[in-house]
Design an enzyme around this catalytic site. Structure first.
Site, PDB file in Angstrom:
ATOM      1  N   HIS A 408       0.191 -10.390   1.623  1.00  0.00           N
ATOM      2  CA  HIS A 408      -0.961 -10.800   0.820  1.00  0.00           C
ATOM      3  C   HIS A 408      -0.585 -12.103   0.116  1.00  0.00           C
ATOM      4  O   HIS A 408       0.252 -12.107  -0.788  1.00  0.00           O
ATOM      5  CB  HIS A 408      -1.328  -9.727  -0.203  1.00  0.00           C
ATOM      6  CG  HIS A 408      -1.838  -8.461   0.413  1.00  0.00           C
ATOM      7  ND1 HIS A 408      -1.677  -7.218  -0.162  1.00  0.00           N
ATOM      8  CD2 HIS A 408      -2.517  -8.251   1.568  1.00  0.00           C
ATOM      9  CE1 HIS A 408      -2.225  -6.298   0.603  1.00  0.00           C
ATOM     10  NE2 HIS A 408      -2.744  -6.905   1.666  1.00  0.00           N
ATOM     11  N   GLU A 576       5.470  -2.523  -5.519  1.00  0.00           N
ATOM     12  CA  GLU A 576       4.420  -3.234  -6.246  1.00  0.00           C
ATOM     13  C   GLU A 576       4.974  -3.756  -7.566  1.00  0.00           C
ATOM     14  O   GLU A 576       5.478  -2.988  -8.390  1.00  0.00           O
ATOM     15  CB  GLU A 576       3.241  -2.297  -6.519  1.00  0.00           C
ATOM     16  CG  GLU A 576       2.593  -1.707  -5.287  1.00  0.00           C
ATOM     17  CD  GLU A 576       1.563  -2.648  -4.674  1.00  0.00           C
ATOM     18  OE1 GLU A 576       1.288  -3.693  -5.277  1.00  0.00           O
ATOM     19  OE2 GLU A 576       1.033  -2.311  -3.597  1.00  0.00           O
TER      20      GLU A 576
END
Length: 848
Positions: A408, A576
């Site tokens: 991403h 994350e």
């Protein structure tokens, strides 16, 4: 025509084996249409070429015309050029020299030598041809604030500006040539769009004009439009990911012509996520060019009156959300940048990799290769990191660790974590050397360079989220993840992959945490959680184990962690890192800096050593703690439901998926499917794949034929044995079985009585007809089930599990409770640095 040249060409020459090979090779592939007699011999051609003026030009400082001394040399020059430009020659791979002249040798295959050399220039980023790109190189210094940067504390009096729009405001910056939904990527080039770069910002009317000048047409920049609605107030519209109509989150733009004493307000009007860290204290980042050049001050958190709220303008489309903040610039006439998070561009990565290539020590155990080319033609780099092994057996015994980042593109957090990991694993630390001794690291530092370059938040130039397409069969449309998956498959064929980690960023939760998977095997169903728990103990101020989740949702089946887990990698994770900061320990309510993220890269290495420690005390301790945490969670769930259950006897029969909630991941968790222009291609490839599977392969080798013959004989013997057993009776058959199977059968029988398994449709029909199952088939079924159970119960880890601890571990670990784990790791395999350099050529590489 040229007597001197014809004489040389007619000279008798011995047959050249290489010439003969190349002639047949090139003729086979259609590069030459002529007969052998019409082409000059390579040795003769080389003789002519070496004696003409262009060969002399490479080693001379004289003028070009002065080197063509006589008429004969000019004849040779013309003849050579004529041969190379002949219509008989179909190849377009001939090299040009510095003056644009052809050289009679083929260009090297580009994919084999696509990485840059230590002395060569960096490869310029390739942009879609629709994008305009300014020529200025944007560079930022790295800097860590000396004081903690705390979250913004809302006062409750923050103003919610009314969205004015360009009808009542003045457009001071707007990009026109931006591809949107409905279009798709076609081609790319260095520098993007051809022609003169347009002036997209307003021009100043004089020195008194205080209008801000905006710009975002640089690497990773993202700003579509700026509207001036008041003297010091601007409304900003972000550009969506290219070839889509959504994913507005990442912003990164430049402002010029600032005023020091004024308070400016910026409002981003087209954000799409209903929840954001800006609602709980996150601040935007600002960078001052004057502060960087004069005081070495880099990115810092700035902003007041920060508010994240819903856009009330209802245009019948999807709802938008606004982010507003005020700021005061530190200098007059300064150049400043604003960003959602610390930028890390494709050029930044290449500069970092160039330092590794030029380092004589690191380049011995870190090999840089090209994994593939992206859709736009940018290089996707692959690093193989391991110390040279002393023997082939030692090299083959190494396990693999696979790490990746930036699938991403707007989650630049991943690049900073990756940089911290590389800084440590490439250092001369004893732990780093030990890790390189026992592992082979496969690292893809930037999976989506195209998205990073153009300033996308989530997608590639295919207009889709790559982390939902790891199962794709479209190699040309999704090359980055296709080649990554293929590379990992080949590594798995050679050795065990102990760990897979993909580094991401998170926009709605603070701290660092990870997402994993559930093991269906009850014996090892908590083992995927050991590594995260160890990581939380090593980084208690930043990593939250209670924020981790291990549920595999259907919408996440195409993610990297799930696909790799199904390929056989037990410890497969998405790590994350928040865009905000920490709520734990000594860093509570503080924003993360780049150093905080880079330290996580070190902690991953530190935890990897703890996880693989031959002394399994830590592993067993974590398993016991996980069992307690799980029981507490089950108690909590049943208490909420109003049920009562004896967990001492039946807690392990409860599905973990029923206990855990969803991963609370991105709002873009659902896949949009393939773009329209790729649907037909995917269907065609699927049909070919199905036909290929149906086609029966012929047995080509003697070994295959012998194996099949042997298999058929075994099946016939087995059938005869079954018939004999059936005649002898079921009781006698059981008497002939080993004791182990007798016990297993009795255990299985008791289980079947207690569980009362359901019968399938065919069994129900047989029961209704008054017939029973064949006894020999039942025996075979029992033996098969017992064999499967033995395989499932084969221990994967050897450890002595201690008794359950009585301490309450439901709370987050306090910062002062970091365990003092022993650091005496692998004393038997520890080697000095001198011993490692004895075998510099023995590296294990896996190419896609």
């Amino acid at each position: 025509m040229f007597p001197a040249l014809e004489t040389e060409l007619k000279q008798e020459t011995l047959p050249d084996p290489y010439e003969d090979f190349m002639y047949r090779h090139l003729q086979y592939y259609g590069y030459f249409k002529a007969q052998r007699a019409s082409l000059p011999n390579s040795a003769t051609n080389q003789h002519v070429w070496k004696n003409n003026s262009r060969h002399l030009l490479n080693s001379s400082l004289g003028e070009r015309d002065e080197l063509v001394a006589d008429h004969l040399q000019k004849e040779k020059l013309f003849s050579d050029s004529l041969m190379l430009n002949s219509p008989l020659l179909k190849s377009r791979q001939l090299l040009h020299n510095d003056f644009g002249d052809l050289s009679p040798r083929l260009r090297e295959p580009p994919d084999l030598f696509a990485f840059f050399s230590g002395n060569g220039p960096l490869q310029a980023p390739r942009w879609p041809v629709e994008c305009e790109v300014i020529k200025e190189n944007v560079h930022h210094i790295e800097w860590v604030p000396p004081q903690p940067e705390y979250f913004y504390q809302p006062t409750g009096n923050e103003r919610l500006p009314e969205i004015v729009g360009e009808e009542r405001g003045i457009v001071v910056y707007q990009l026109d040539s931006v591809p949107t939904e409905g279009s798709y990527f076609t081609s790319s080039r260095v520098g993007g769009r051809r022609g003169i770069i347009k002036e997209v910002a307003v021009r100043l009317q004089g020195p008194e004009d205080n209008t801000l000048l905006f710009e975002s047409r640089f690497e990773s920049g993202n700003l579509q439009k700026a509207v001036r609605v008041n003297t010091y107030e601007y409304e900003l519209t972000l550009r969506t990911d290219l070839y889509t109509d959504k994913h507005t989150q990442w912003f990164y733009f430049r402002v010029q012509n600032t005023r020091k004493d004024a308070t400016y307000r910026f409002t981003i009007v087209n954000l799409l996520k209903p929840k954001s860290l800006y609602t709980i204290g996150m601040k935007p980042l600002m960078y001052s060019q004057l502060d960087a050049s004069t005081h070495s001050i880099g990115w810092r958190r700035e902003g007041n009156e920060i508010k994240y709220y819903k856009n009330n303008s209802d245009d019948g489309q999807q709802p938008f959300y606004c982010l507003t903040w005020t700021v005061q610039f530190p200098h007059d006439q300064d150049t400043c940048y604003f960003a959602h998070f610390y930028p890390y561009t494709y050029t930044d990565l290449q500069c970092y990799l160039l330092t590794i290539v030029n380092n004589p020590v690191q380049s011995q155990f870190c090999k840089l290769r090209t994994l593939c080319r992206s859709l736009a033609g940018n290089t996707v780099y692959l690093l193989t990191i391991t110390n040279p092994s002393r023997t082939p057996k030692e090299a083959a015994a190494k396990k693999a660790v696979v790490l990746s980042a930036r699938v991403h593109p707007g989650e630049s957090n991943g690049s900073w974590v990756m940089k911290g990991f590389l800084d440590f694993i490439l250092s001369n630390s004893p732990d780093a050397q030990l890790l390189r001794d026992i592992f082979i690291f496969k690292v893809v530092p930037m999976l989506n360079p195209d998205g990073v370059i153009v300033g996308n938040y989530r997608c590639s130039l295919a207009g889709r989220d790559l982390n939902r397409h790891y199962k794709t069969i479209l190699k040309e449309s999704f090359p980055c993840i296709w080649y990554t998956r293929n590379m990992i498959k080949r590594v798995l064929e050679e050795r065990e992959v102990l760990l897979y980690c993909d580094f991401h960023g998170h926009s709605r939760k603070n701290n660092i945490f990870l997402y994993g998977c559930n093991n269906n095997d009850r014996k090892y169903w908590l083992h995927e959680r050991v590594f995260p728990l160890m990581l939380s103990k090593n980084a208690p101020d930043t990593f939250s184990f209670h924020s981790c989740n291990f549920k595999v949702q259907k919408s996440k089946e195409g993610t990297g962690r799930v696909v790799m887990w199904r390929m056989g990698i037990l410890n497969s994770y998405t790590i994350e890192s928040t865009f905000g900061g920490s709520t734990l320990g000594s860093k509570r309510d503080m924003h993360f800096t780049t150093e905080d993220l880079k330290s996580l890269g070190y902690h991953v290495c530190d935890t990897l050593l703890d996880f693989c420690d031959p002394d399994q005390t830590k592993f067993a301790q974590c398993l016991a703690e996980l069992e307690e945490l799980l029981q507490q969670e089950i108690h909590k769930k049943f208490h909420e439901l109003g049920d009562d259950m004896d967990l001492e006897t039946g807690w392990s029969d409860i599905s973990l998926s029923d206990i855990e909630s969803s991963t609370s991941g991105s709002d873009s968790s659902l896949s949009d499917g393939l773009p329209v222009h790729l649907l037909n291609i995917a269907d065609e490839l699927s049909q070919k794949k199905i036909c290929k599977k149906k086609k029966k392969k012929s047995l080509q080798t003697r070994k295959q034929r012998n194996d099949k013959h042997q298999k058929n004989n075994l099946m016939q013997k087995s059938k005869l044995t079954e018939d004999a057993q059936e005649r002898a009776g079921f009781a006698s058959t059981l008497q002939k079985q080993p004791t182990f199977f007798k016990n297993s059968e009795s255990a299985s029988s008791s289980t079947m009585k207690n569980e009362k398994p359901r019968l399938n449709e065919s069994q129900l029909n047989r029961r209704n007809e008054g017939t029973s199952l064949n006894r020999s088939k039942m025996t075979a079924l029992i033996l098969t089930k017992n064999k499967e159970r033995m395989q499932r119960e084969k221990p994967e880890y050897t450890l002595s599990r201690p008794s359950k601890r009585s301490t309450d571990t439901s709370q987050e670990p306090a910062p002062a409770l970091k365990p003092h784990w022993s650091r005496n790791r692998y004393p038997a395999t520890k080697r000095g640095h001198d011993a490692l350099t004895e075998y510099p050529s023995l590296h294990i590489y896996t190419y896609p």
